[in-house]
Design a protein around this motif. Structure first.
Motif, PDB file in Angstrom:
ATOM      1  N   ALA A  40       0.839  -1.202   0.000  1.00 19.62           N
ATOM      2  CA  ALA A  40       0.000   0.000   0.000  1.00 19.62           C
ATOM      3  C   ALA A  40       0.874   1.251   0.000  1.00 19.62           C
ATOM      4  O   ALA A  40       0.579   2.246  -0.677  1.00 19.62           O
ATOM      5  N   THR A  41       1.977   1.193   0.747  1.00 19.26           N
ATOM      6  CA  THR A  41       2.915   2.322   0.774  1.00 19.26           C
ATOM      7  C   THR A  41       3.603   2.494  -0.577  1.00 19.26           C
ATOM      8  O   THR A  41       3.705   3.614  -1.096  1.00 19.26           O
ATOM      9  N   LEU A  42       4.058   1.382  -1.127  1.00 15.31           N
ATOM     10  CA  LEU A  42       4.719   1.438  -2.436  1.00 15.31           C
ATOM     11  C   LEU A  42       3.769   1.950  -3.508  1.00 15.31           C
ATOM     12  O   LEU A  42       4.145   2.747  -4.372  1.00 15.31           O
ATOM     13  N   ARG A  43       2.509   1.522  -3.427  1.00 10.59           N
ATOM     14  CA  ARG A  43       1.522   1.933  -4.422  1.00 10.59           C
ATOM     15  C   ARG A  43       1.145   3.404  -4.240  1.00 10.59           C
ATOM     16  O   ARG A  43       1.144   4.174  -5.198  1.00 10.59           O
ATOM     17  N   GLY A  44       0.816   3.788  -3.002  1.00 15.32           N
ATOM     18  CA  GLY A  44       0.308   5.135  -2.758  1.00 15.32           C
ATOM     19  C   GLY A  44       1.359   6.218  -2.840  1.00 15.32           C
ATOM     20  O   GLY A  44       1.151   7.265  -3.466  1.00 15.32           O
ATOM     21  N   ALA A  45       2.515   5.983  -2.213  1.00 17.51           N
ATOM     22  CA  ALA A  45       3.570   6.996  -2.213  1.00 17.51           C
ATOM     23  C   ALA A  45       4.399   6.936  -3.491  1.00 17.51           C
ATOM     24  O   ALA A  45       4.814   7.967  -4.026  1.00 17.51           O
ATOM     25  N   GLY A  46       4.622   5.710  -3.992  1.00 17.31           N
ATOM     26  CA  GLY A  46       5.465   5.565  -5.180  1.00 17.31           C
ATOM     27  C   GLY A  46       4.884   6.203  -6.417  1.00 17.31           C
ATOM     28  O   GLY A  46       5.618   6.739  -7.265  1.00 17.31           O
ATOM     29  N   VAL A  47       3.549   6.181  -6.533  1.00 21.59           N
ATOM     30  CA  VAL A  47       2.943   6.744  -7.735  1.00 21.59           C
ATOM     31  C   VAL A  47       3.118   8.264  -7.788  1.00 21.59           C
ATOM     32  O   VAL A  47       3.091   8.860  -8.867  1.00 21.59           O
ATOM     33  N   LEU A  48       3.331   8.885  -6.633  1.00 24.36           N
ATOM     34  CA  LEU A  48       3.573  10.332  -6.631  1.00 24.36           C
ATOM     35  C   LEU A  48       4.865  10.666  -7.373  1.00 24.36           C
ATOM     36  O   LEU A  48       4.942  11.666  -8.101  1.00 24.36           O
ATOM     37  N   ALA A  49       5.888   9.837  -7.171  1.00 23.33           N
ATOM     38  CA  ALA A  49       7.144  10.056  -7.896  1.00 23.33           C
ATOM     39  C   ALA A  49       6.925   9.940  -9.393  1.00 23.33           C
ATOM     40  O   ALA A  49       7.491  10.712 -10.187  1.00 23.33           O
ATOM     41  N   VAL A  50       6.076   8.988  -9.790  1.00 22.30           N
ATOM     42  CA  VAL A  50       5.762   8.824 -11.210  1.00 22.30           C
ATOM     43  C   VAL A  50       5.016  10.050 -11.741  1.00 22.30           C
ATOM     44  O   VAL A  50       5.342  10.578 -12.817  1.00 22.30           O
ATOM     45  N   LEU A  51       4.023  10.509 -10.982  1.00 22.75           N
ATOM     46  CA  LEU A  51       3.205  11.635 -11.444  1.00 22.75           C
ATOM     47  C   LEU A  51       3.988  12.945 -11.508  1.00 22.75           C
ATOM     48  O   LEU A  51       3.792  13.751 -12.426  1.00 22.75           O
ATOM     49  N   PHE A  52       4.865  13.173 -10.543  1.00 25.09           N
ATOM     50  CA  PHE A  52       5.551  14.468 -10.486  1.00 25.09           C
ATOM     51  C   PHE A  52       6.893  14.475 -11.216  1.00 25.09           C
ATOM     52  O   PHE A  52       7.373  15.541 -11.603  1.00 25.09           O
ATOM     53  N   TRP A  53       7.496  13.304 -11.419  1.00 20.96           N
ATOM     54  CA  TRP A  53       8.825  13.291 -12.034  1.00 20.96           C
ATOM     55  C   TRP A  53       8.875  12.581 -13.375  1.00 20.96           C
ATOM     56  O   TRP A  53       9.840  12.728 -14.114  1.00 20.96           O
ATOM     57  N   VAL A  54       7.855  11.787 -13.695  1.00 21.69           N
ATOM     58  CA  VAL A  54       7.854  11.059 -14.972  1.00 21.69           C
ATOM     59  C   VAL A  54       6.768  11.596 -15.890  1.00 21.69           C
ATOM     60  O   VAL A  54       7.056  12.151 -16.953  1.00 21.69           O
ATOM     61  N   SER A  55       5.500  11.438 -15.493  1.00 22.02           N
ATOM     62  CA  SER A  55       4.393  11.876 -16.348  1.00 22.02           C
ATOM     63  C   SER A  55       3.137  12.077 -15.505  1.00 22.02           C
ATOM     64  O   SER A  55       2.648  11.120 -14.891  1.00 22.02           O
ATOM     65  N   PRO A  56       2.584  13.302 -15.458  1.00 21.59           N
ATOM     66  CA  PRO A  56       1.390  13.565 -14.643  1.00 21.59           C
ATOM     67  C   PRO A  56       0.105  13.163 -15.371  1.00 21.59           C
ATOM     68  O   PRO A  56      -0.795  13.990 -15.582  1.00 21.59           O
ATOM     69  N   THR A  57       0.007  11.906 -15.764  1.00 22.40           N
ATOM     70  CA  THR A  57      -1.139  11.439 -16.546  1.00 22.40           C
ATOM     71  C   THR A  57      -1.749  10.201 -15.900  1.00 22.40           C
ATOM     72  O   THR A  57      -1.100   9.468 -15.167  1.00 22.40           O
ATOM     73  N   ILE A  58      -3.016   9.975 -16.204  1.00 24.62           N
ATOM     74  CA  ILE A  58      -3.709   8.805 -15.688  1.00 24.62           C
ATOM     75  C   ILE A  58      -3.105   7.521 -16.267  1.00 24.62           C
ATOM     76  O   ILE A  58      -3.140   6.466 -15.624  1.00 24.62           O
ATOM     77  N   ILE A  59      -2.514   7.596 -17.456  1.00 23.49           N
ATOM     78  CA  ILE A  59      -1.872   6.427 -18.069  1.00 23.49           C
ATOM     79  C   ILE A  59      -0.683   5.971 -17.218  1.00 23.49           C
ATOM     80  O   ILE A  59      -0.534   4.779 -16.907  1.00 23.49           O
ATOM     81  N   ALA A  60       0.162   6.911 -16.830  1.00 18.46           N
ATOM     82  CA  ALA A  60       1.318   6.581 -15.988  1.00 18.46           C
ATOM     83  C   ALA A  60       0.865   6.040 -14.631  1.00 18.46           C
ATOM     84  O   ALA A  60       1.470   5.106 -14.089  1.00 18.46           O
ATOM     85  N   PHE A  61      -0.177   6.638 -14.093  1.00 17.87           N
ATOM     86  CA  PHE A  61      -0.754   6.193 -12.820  1.00 17.87           C
ATOM     87  C   PHE A  61      -1.117   4.715 -12.897  1.00 17.87           C
ATOM     88  O   PHE A  61      -0.776   3.917 -12.018  1.00 17.87           O
ATOM     89  N   MET A  62      -1.823   4.328 -13.958  1.00 14.46           N
ATOM     90  CA  MET A  62      -2.285   2.946 -14.100  1.00 14.46           C
ATOM     91  C   MET A  62      -1.120   1.966 -14.308  1.00 14.46           C
ATOM     92  O   MET A  62      -1.150   0.845 -13.795  1.00 14.46           O
ATOM     93  N   TRP A  63      -0.099   2.367 -15.062  1.00 15.98           N
ATOM     94  CA  TRP A  63       1.054   1.484 -15.264  1.00 15.98           C
ATOM     95  C   TRP A  63       1.760   1.190 -13.944  1.00 15.98           C
ATOM     96  O   TRP A  63       2.207   0.064 -13.700  1.00 15.98           O
TER      97      TRP A  63
END
Length: 504
Positions: A164-187
């Motif tokens: 849950a921590t990896l999913r919830g906190a980790g996706v923030l790094a993806v959204l803010f540093w990789v791609s702020p899109t729902i596609i990146a979120f789902m991957w």
């Protein structure tokens, strides 16, 4: 009782952490994605819940059977065969689930949802990846049911809380540093889901004796011997999941996608409260099952009432604070005055429904422990027949608020009708004690204290002082509610005497 206490505490630690991970980052998700894309996150949670129908009752059967087949410190030889048999079904079904959602992504995007800013193509692509994310995480539920049946709640919660921590906190790094899109979120969710399922499977198999593992085979007789109970569980899941998701299904079909986003925001809070109750069910269901199978009626009776009082305290104290201070909670959490004003009443209705649902959890656990599924099937079927037209009418009239009314009305019916019907067969003669000693005193106490707190507290602002004041009200409410439950109060006093005596 020591092992049971350890399991309950482990469940609460895990669930509280997962609830924190589930709500702490939501404002940041909304900021990065926008409310409309967050509506797709709400859709994913609905699809994830609906995917439990593909479980075919296997997770519940595994939970109950491992609890029944555990003797002393050792598992029955057939336990490994049971797990292996269901595994041959679980993983192919997960693949089928991903294909079904992928095939439905275009129709959902083009004919069901109503996006204003997202393109139909991006919406369909997000749903397709969403299907992969749901399918890869789906097997983890089967394996964690096995860990629950073995009463290995510390290991179970460590897995769930870690991912849950990896999913919830980790996706923030993806959204803010990789791609702020729902596609990146789902991957990201897909990758974490795969890792969680594989980890849960590895831990469960490691807990089995070596001789059991080495000889584990697919055995058709395991399906035959558990088929009736599994069929009952499947019927219950099909009806209950449909009931639970009915508000979101109707809302997504009849209203703009942004309203589903707001409803998902309110449901995040309600789901967080639900996590305060789930630990008791997870720990007590296998223990109820063991006591029923051993015929220990007096011990089961005592545990039933004590555990229901504990659940009533948690449900009543949490619900009272969130209902009375709902607008303040949303504002403190999101900083969005408009969302707080819009969701204050729907949130209160959802919280009331979630509290009622929590109160019927342990009576339901007792039914499953006794192998009795017909009452829940019948209750859910009646609720669905009447709930569907009611939901369509309510959503058309009141939108998000109308969707919230359905959840409350259904659970009020279960609380007032289904629980008395259960006590006519199980725990006969204990209904009045359940209502007037286990349930009602904590509810009255919690309501009184929170209303008193509302009266004396100043208007809450978005600052540390307001958060501390709200926390103080919550602690006082929980304490007074616990002291109003007779068996729990006696247990607390007894523990205090033991600790004071040992210290002197």
């Amino acid at each position: 009782m020591t092992a049971l206490r350890t399991n309950i505490l482990a469940n609460y630690a895990g669930q509280i952490w997962m609830a924190l991970m589930g709500v702490a980052f939501v404002p940041l998700y909304i900021r990065a994605l926008g409310m409309e894309s967050f509506g797709l996150v709400g859709l994913m949670l609905s699809i994830q819940a609906l995917s439990t129908l593909f479980d075919l009752g296997m997770g519940g059967v595994l939970n109950r059977e491992l609890a029944r087949r555990f003797h002393g410190t050792r598992l029955d030889q057939t336990s490994a065969d049971l797990i292996r048999t269901f595994e041959w079904l679980v993983w192919p079904i997960a693949g089928l689930l991903a294909i079904i959602i992928w095939l439905g992504s275009e129709p959902l995007a083009n004919h069901w949802l109503h996006p204003d800013h997202l393109t139909r193509h991006d919406t369909a692509r997000a749903i397709a990846i969403m299907g992969l994310a749901v399918a890869l995480q789906w097997p983890s539920s089967f394996y964690t049911n096995g860990l629950s049946g073995l009463e290995r709640q510390p290991a179970l919660n460590l897995i769930n809380a870690g991912f849950a921590t990896l999913r919830g906190a980790g996706v923030l790094a993806v959204l803010f540093w990789v791609s702020p899109t729902i596609i990146a979120f789902m991957w990201w969710y897909a990758a974490v889901g795969a890792a969680q399922s594989l980890t849960a499977a590895s831990v469960l198999w490691r807990l089995l004796p070596a001789d059991n593992k080495s000889q584990a085979k697919f055995r058709l007789k395991e399906i035959h011997s558990t088929g009736r109970f599994a069929g009952g569980l499947l019927a219950i899941m099909a009806l209950s999941v449909t009931l639970i998701q009915l508000d979101r299904i109707v809302l997504s079909a009849m209203r703009p996608l942004v309203e589903l986003g707001y409803f998902s925001l309110a449901m995040s809070v309600a789901a967080g409260m639900g996590r305060m109750i789930q630990p008791m069910f997870n720990a007590l269901y296998p223990r109820y099952t063991r006591l029923v199978s051993l015929g220990k009626v007096e011990e089961l009776n005592h545990l039933y009432h004590l555990s229901n009082q504990c659940v009533a305290v948690m449900a009543a104290s949490t619900a009272a604070v969130l209902m009375v201070f709902g607008k303040d909670v949303i504002f403190l959490w999101t900083g969005d005055n408009a969302a707080a004003a819009m969701l204050a009443l729907p949130l209160s209705v959802l919280i009331a429904g979630t509290a009622l649902n929590g109160l019927i959890n342990l009576p339901y656990a007792l039914q499953l422990a006794s192998g009795w599924t017909r009452l829940t099937i019948g209750s859910n079927l009646v609720a669905l027949i009447f709930g569907l037209p009611f939901c369509i009418w309510a959503v058309r009239q009141d939108g998000v608020l109308g969707a919230a009314y359905l959840w409350f009305t259904i659970n009020l019916g279960f609380f007032a009708i289904t629980v008395p019907l259960m006590h006519r067969r199980l725990m006969r003669g204990e209904l009045s004690k359940w209502y007037f000693q286990d349930i009602i005193p904590p509810i009255i106490s919690a309501i009184f204290i929170t209303l008193l707190g509302r009266w004396f507290l100043p208007a809450l602002q978005r600052n540390i002082l307001s958060a501390l004041l709200l926390g103080a009200v919550s602690i006082v409410t929980l304490t007074v509610s616990a002291l109003s439950a007779p068996m729990l109060r006696e247990h607390i006093y007894r523990q205090l005497k033991v600790r004071i005596g040992s210290s002197t």
